[in-house]
Structures are given as structure tokens and as C-alpha cells.
Write a protein that holds these residues in place. Structure first.
Motif, mmCIF file in Angstrom:
data_model
loop_
_atom_site.group_PDB
_atom_site.id
_atom_site.type_symbol
_atom_site.label_atom_id
_atom_site.label_comp_id
_atom_site.label_asym_id
_atom_site.label_seq_id
_atom_site.Cartn_x
_atom_site.Cartn_y
_atom_site.Cartn_z
ATOM 1 N N UNK A 24 0.675 -1.068 0.076
ATOM 2 C CA UNK A 24 0.135 0.113 -0.033
ATOM 3 C C UNK A 24 0.787 1.227 0.038
ATOM 4 N N UNK A 25 1.770 1.135 0.769
ATOM 5 C CA UNK A 25 2.815 2.608 0.962
ATOM 6 C C UNK A 25 3.367 2.766 -0.198
ATOM 7 N N UNK A 26 4.014 1.538 -0.938
ATOM 8 C CA UNK A 26 5.104 1.784 -2.068
ATOM 9 C C UNK A 26 4.128 2.330 -3.277
ATOM 10 N N UNK A 27 2.947 1.293 -3.598
ATOM 11 C CA UNK A 27 2.278 1.774 -4.598
ATOM 12 C C UNK A 27 1.366 3.360 -4.505
ATOM 13 N N UNK A 28 1.281 3.779 -3.094
ATOM 14 C CA UNK A 28 0.964 5.087 -2.816
ATOM 15 C C UNK A 28 1.889 6.038 -3.582
ATOM 16 N N UNK A 29 2.913 5.630 -3.005
ATOM 17 C CA UNK A 29 4.292 6.663 -3.100
ATOM 18 C C UNK A 29 4.387 6.841 -4.863
ATOM 19 N N UNK A 30 4.404 5.612 -5.495
ATOM 20 C CA UNK A 30 4.544 5.618 -7.047
ATOM 21 C C UNK A 30 3.502 6.563 -7.660
ATOM 22 N N UNK A 31 2.260 6.309 -7.054
ATOM 23 C CA UNK A 31 1.099 7.165 -8.021
ATOM 24 C C UNK A 31 1.207 8.369 -7.585
ATOM 25 N N UNK A 32 1.699 8.984 -6.260
ATOM 26 C CA UNK A 32 1.947 10.319 -6.242
ATOM 27 C C UNK A 32 2.986 10.778 -6.968
#
Length: 197
Positions: A24-32
Motif C-alpha cells: 500500500x505504501x509503495x504503490x501510493x508513493x509511486x502513484x503520487x
């Protein structure tokens, strides 16, 4: 990244304890970080999107036991790993990931990229919501294969595709997908039917 980490997760018993927050954290960071390169997400169609999301949720839970599975459904009960504040924190993170991160990631991928890429390899020239039978059918089928409940996953893929064709809005699909996942998460937390999660 999400798919790769999910595959890694299957190799470790109870890896979901730490892997889901990591994903969740890594994908959220990539999306941002990649947000400027995504198609514009223009708010709109909130009522229709909400109704579509709730309809998919109802389709998902009503005929439980009737849908064939793709693989073996896994049930992760967080009560067996956490207690107190840690339990509520993990469940809140799980709900946030399913409601906020996954719908954005999946809709950008399935309906923002794959649906258009099947129409033309230079997918950026294909307007959002362009219909062709091959892209509609293939995207719906592929979307089904990423869910254990593949038949209802197919229904969801078809419905989200139809919503895109009707609205020509990725934002509408993200909202509908988010509403489905939020309703499903609330349902799981209230019933303890962890196989839905």
C-alpha cells in the motif's frame, strides 16, 4: 510493483501481515510520484458512480457459494495476529488501501492503459472511453483473472467498462471501484467473512 509484491507474498506464510502495508505504501508513493503523467481525473458523475459501485458490491456478496473460484480463496483474519490498537491500525490501513490506493491503481491500469492499448499500441492517442469489442472483451476477461471469484470479477470488469463508456471518465470508474471496495471492507469487518478480503 503491486503484482510483483503479491507474488512474493504467496511465498511466505502470513506475509500479508507486513506485505499489505508495504504494498500500500509503495504503490501510493509511486502513484503520487507519477501523477503528472496520468490522464486527467476530472471529478463528476458521483451519483452514478456510487450506485454502480454499490451494485457491484451487491453482486459480489449475494450469491456467495455459487461463484466458481480461480484458485483457492485465502482468508486472513487479523484477529489472529493483532490485538488492541495494532488490530485497529492494521484494519484501517487495509481498508484505506482497498478503498483509496487499489481503485486508483487498477483503474489507471485496466481502463486507463490496457483498454486503450488493445485499441492501439500508442494508447495515449486513444481517447478515454473508446469502445471496441476486442478491448472490451479482453479487458473484462483479464480483470476477471486477477480475482479468486473470477465470475463476479468478470461482472465487475464489464460493469466498470460500461461505466467508462457511458461517462468517458476514469474518475467515475475510480469512485465506483472505491465504493465497491469500501462497502466490501465494511461488510467484511462486520461479518468476519475474511475470504472476501
Amino acid at each position: 510493483m503491486f503484482l510483483a509484491l503479491t507474488i512474493v507474498q504467496t511465498g511466505f506464510s502470513d506475509a500479508v501481515v507486513w506485505m499489505y502495508p508495504l504494498k500500500t505504501a509503495l504503490v501510493a508513493a509511486c502513484l503520487m510520484a507519477l501523477w503528472p503523467w496520468f490522464p486527467p481525473l476530472i471529478p463528476g458523475h458521483l451519483l452514478l458512480s456510487t450506485l454502480v459501485g454499490l451494485a457491484v458490491f451487491i453482486a459480489w456478496i449475494l450469491p456467495e457459494g455459487l461463484y466458481p473460484y480461480l484458485g483457492t480463496p485465502e482468508a486472513f483474519d487479523p484477529h489472529s495476529h493483532f490485538a488492541g490498537t495494532a488490530l485497529y491500525g492494521w484494519m484501517a490501513l487495509r481498508l484505506a488501501g482497498a478503498t483509496l490506493v487499489v481503485p486508483i491503481m487498477e483503474e489507471l491500469f485496466w481502463r486507463g492503459f490496457i483498454l486503450r492499448w488493445i485499441v492501439a499500441r500508442d494508447f495515449r492517442k486513444v481517447p478515454i472511453g473508446t469502445f471496441t469489442w476486442p478491448s472490451f472483451l479482453l479487458t473484462s476477461l483479464l480483470f476477471a483473472t486477477e480475482h479468486n471469484r473470477w465470475l463476479v470479477g468478470l461482472v465487475a470488469g464489464i460493469v466498470y467498462n460500461l461505466l467508462l463508456y457511458r461517462t468517458r471518465s476514469l474518475f467515475a470508474c475510480i469512485v465506483a471501484h472505491g465504493v465497491t471496495n469500501l462497502a466490501l471492507g465494511v461488510y467484511v469487518l462486520n461479518t468476519g467473512l475474511w475470504t472476501f478480503w
